[in-house]
Write a protein that holds these residues in place. Structure first.
Motif, PDB file in Angstrom:
ATOM      1  N   ASP A 229       1.233  -0.946   0.173  1.00 24.01           N
ATOM      2  CA  ASP A 229      -0.246   0.278   0.023  1.00 24.01           C
ATOM      3  C   ASP A 229       0.764   1.668   0.277  1.00 24.01           C
ATOM      4  N   GLN A 230       2.042   0.244  -0.093  1.00 21.80           N
ATOM      5  CA  GLN A 230       2.778   2.462  -0.139  1.00 21.80           C
ATOM      6  C   GLN A 230       3.540   2.389  -1.572  1.00 21.80           C
ATOM      7  N   GLY A 231       3.265   1.401  -2.209  1.00 17.89           N
ATOM      8  CA  GLY A 231       3.528   1.543  -3.794  1.00 17.89           C
ATOM      9  C   GLY A 231       5.398   0.785  -3.896  1.00 17.89           C
ATOM     10  N   LYS A 232       5.984   0.042  -2.969  1.00 19.35           N
ATOM     11  CA  LYS A 232       7.134  -0.463  -3.331  1.00 19.35           C
ATOM     12  C   LYS A 232       7.221  -2.123  -3.168  1.00 19.35           C
ATOM     13  N   LYS A 233       7.463  -2.486  -3.821  1.00 16.70           N
ATOM     14  CA  LYS A 233       7.554  -3.725  -4.513  1.00 16.70           C
ATOM     15  C   LYS A 233       7.612  -4.757  -2.887  1.00 16.70           C
ATOM     16  N   LEU A 234       6.441  -5.557  -3.203  1.00 15.93           N
ATOM     17  CA  LEU A 234       6.284  -6.343  -2.243  1.00 15.93           C
ATOM     18  C   LEU A 234       7.777  -7.479  -1.538  1.00 15.93           C
ATOM     19  N   LYS A 290       1.033  -2.002 -17.990  1.00 15.47           N
ATOM     20  CA  LYS A 290       2.130  -1.654 -17.526  1.00 15.47           C
ATOM     21  C   LYS A 290       2.667  -1.483 -16.529  1.00 15.47           C
ATOM     22  N   ALA A 291       2.329  -0.829 -15.867  1.00 14.43           N
ATOM     23  CA  ALA A 291       1.618   0.193 -14.085  1.00 14.43           C
ATOM     24  C   ALA A 291       1.676  -1.200 -12.980  1.00 14.43           C
ATOM     25  N   PRO A 292       2.500  -0.987 -12.169  1.00 14.11           N
ATOM     26  CA  PRO A 292       2.552  -1.915 -10.868  1.00 14.11           C
ATOM     27  C   PRO A 292       1.368  -1.764 -10.196  1.00 14.11           C
ATOM     28  N   ALA A 293       1.033  -2.859  -9.295  1.00 13.15           N
ATOM     29  CA  ALA A 293      -0.046  -2.977  -9.491  1.00 13.15           C
ATOM     30  C   ALA A 293      -0.241  -3.238  -7.476  1.00 13.15           C
ATOM     31  N   MET A 294      -1.188  -2.713  -6.776  1.00 14.86           N
ATOM     32  CA  MET A 294      -1.515  -3.028  -5.547  1.00 14.86           C
ATOM     33  C   MET A 294      -2.181  -4.417  -5.119  1.00 14.86           C
ATOM     34  N   PHE A 295      -1.400  -4.965  -3.921  1.00 15.27           N
ATOM     35  CA  PHE A 295      -1.597  -6.160  -3.815  1.00 15.27           C
ATOM     36  C   PHE A 295      -3.091  -5.722  -2.269  1.00 15.27           C
ATOM     37  N   ASP A 296      -4.407  -6.177  -2.612  1.00 12.31           N
ATOM     38  CA  ASP A 296      -5.500  -5.586  -1.788  1.00 12.31           C
ATOM     39  C   ASP A 296      -6.347  -6.185  -0.809  1.00 12.31           C
TER      40      ASP A 296
END
Length: 471
Positions: A229-234, A290-296
């Motif tokens: 949720d902070q936009g950083k790679k899991l 192409k854009a990163p996806a947040m794991f929700d």
RNA sequence: GCCCCAUUCGUCCAGCGGCCUAGGACGCCGGCCUUUCACGCCGGUAACACGGGUUCGAAUCCCGUAUGGGGUGCCA
């Protein structure tokens, strides 16, 4: 040419949701195209394969329903091939030996006033091979390499930004860059589908590929990263990402895989929750974002809830069994009655989003509440109108009816409320005190059928206990 | 620092030059149903990062800027 793809995890601990997503997209592409899926373990670091690997990687993949047609191959078994390729590059002058340590390199860069990194110092030093000596690839320096990426388009990297990278370590083991090139070539891999964090390494592999004379490199497809949720790679450090942990929490594999497919991809018809077979049919690499996806988690929970709700009662009880018979339950194992769980399953299924939630709703049917929820008690018994009379009358009414009939139970309890309402000319809700007396809490599944299953003796005993507490 | 990538509601996705006064889903907020809690149903909230082009016409194409992310190892 039928496509051949590979999922190539490094055997470092457990399977990560990000890796699972990569595996899934490889699999979806292969199945959609009628291609071949290869499983290859990138254990260049000379680690232990076997059981540990099976538990960590194979088992979770099987749980998700992701299968493969070839492998698992182990990179560590292919050391000879990698060594031959390294030798070929050395012989042709495309690679050379270097004995500089990291410290040497940093010192030289600083001394020369160059940006940090290796700047070809050993190129013409004629270093002899030996212990601790690495092999470096002689990068072209001029020109550029273009990666033809199915998702990102043409990605061009100037060779001036590629330093002479290491392809064989000081201990003689190959670095994954060379192993990748050799193995992808040998295995006839046509499409390399993986996370975007590897995009920067692609030009290096292609450089090696060309230096080895392998012909046309595979098509690449770099998947958008999964982020928190902070936009950083899991990452394993800060995020809960072990696939096994999701399983333990009560997520269904069908839901997990469905949700994962929706991260970075979506069907044009906008139908999100659907069988894997349909996703396979609709999947296409060029439709991947192409854009990163947040794991929700919230969305995962919702989808999981939908899958739970769609199960038959029998399926549900079978699936939830580990959470109902385990040692973590509030009731003793012998108190569990699967037929009760199954009878109430439909009511449970629409209320929970994870299998692990089931026990909390069912607990009172297998063990008397150890205590009353304070808020529930206050609301129903203290603030609730005439709770003492409600309980007296309910007990009296229940003593005379057939407990096998849920409707009779309902009529008895609700009748008490109606009678008192008439007498007091103000609405009396008789269900609330009964619920608290029986379950200990103020909310839960519908009472009547559950009471019937609990039985008259137990119901009456709990009602009398609660009534006694009121005096 | 250098290199690479990205940018549509809070989040995930649809959109691939006119059908967009931008659609769906999750979440959130209302309402209906209901003598619990849910489910269900109805409704609402909310986005094309910014600036230039190209074009009769741009969320869609191009270029910049900003912001975010990834990489920069004898990890993969």
């Amino acid at each position: 040419m039928t496509p051949r793809v590979r999922f190539a995890p490094a055997p470092t601990g457990f399977l990560h949701v990000g890796s699972a997503r990569s595996a899934l997209f490889n699999w979806l592409f292969a199945r959609n195209q009628g291609g071949t899926m290869v499983l290859r373990v990138e254990d260049t670091d000379a680690s232990k394969k076997t059981q540990e690997f099976v538990d960590a990687i194979v088992e979770p993949l099987q749980w998700l329903g992701i299968d493969w047609d070839e492998g698992p191959y182990f990179q560590s078994d292919r050391r000879e091939l990698h060594a031959v390729a390294v030798q070929q590059l050395v012989d042709s002058g495309r690679a050379y030996f270097c004995d500089l340590s990291r410290e040497d390199i940093d010192a030289k860069a600083e001394e020369a006033g160059l940006p940090p990194g290796y700047h070809g110092w050993s190129r013409d030093r004629d270093v002899a091979d030996g212990p601790g000596v690495v092999v470096r690839f002689r990068a072209p320096g001029e020109g550029s390499t273009v990666i033809d990426d199915e998702i990102r388009g043409m990605v061009e990297v100037q060779h001036s930004t590629v330093e002479d990278f290491v392809i064989r370590r000081g201990d003689g083991s190959p670095v994954f860059l060379i192993a990748n090139a050799v193995d992808d070539y040998e295995m006839g891999i046509t499409h390399v589908i993986r996370g975007e964090d590897l995009l920067n390494t692609a030009p290096k592999v292609v450089l090696l590929w060309n230096a080895l004379g392998y012909g046309k490199p595979p098509t690449y497809a770099h998947l958008p990263l999964l982020v928190n949720d902070q936009g950083k790679k899991l990452s394993k450090r800060r995020d809960s990402v072990a696939l096994g942990a999701f399983r333990k929490e009560g997520y269904l594999p069908e839901a997990m895989v469905n949700y994962l497919a929706l991260l970075g991809w979506g069907p044009a018809d906008e139908v999100e929750v659907r069988p894997l077979s349909e996703i396979v049919e609709l999947f296409s690499l060029d439709a991947v974002n192409k854009a990163p996806a947040m794991f929700d988690r919230k969305k995962l929970d919702h989808i999981n809830g939908e899958y739970i709700n769609a199960m038959s009662p029998a399926e549900f009880v079978a699936a939830a069994e580990p959470w109902l018979t385990g040692t973590d339950t509030l009731w003793p194992a012998e108190a569990y009655r699967p037929e009760v769980a199954e009878a109430l399953a439909p009511e449970l299924q629409q209320r929970i989003s994870k299998l692990s939630d089931a026990a909390g709703w069912l607990s009172w049917l297998f063990v008397a509440p150890s205590d009353y929820d304070e808020k529930g008690w206050t609301k129903a018994m203290v603030k609730g109108r005439v709770a003492d009379r409600v309980l007296d009358n309910v007990i009296a009414a229940l003593e005379t009816i057939d407990f096998h009939d849920p409707e009779a139970i309902e009529a008895a309890v609700m009748g008490v409320g109606a009678d008192l309402t008439e007498e007091l000319s103000d609405r009396v809700l008789s269900q609330a005190p009964v619920r608290v007396a029986l379950t200990g809490g103020g909310a839960g599944i519908p009472l009547w059928q559950a009471m019937s299953l609990l039985g008259d003796d137990e119901c009456l005993a709990r009602l009398r206990a609660a009534r006694a507490r009121l005096d």
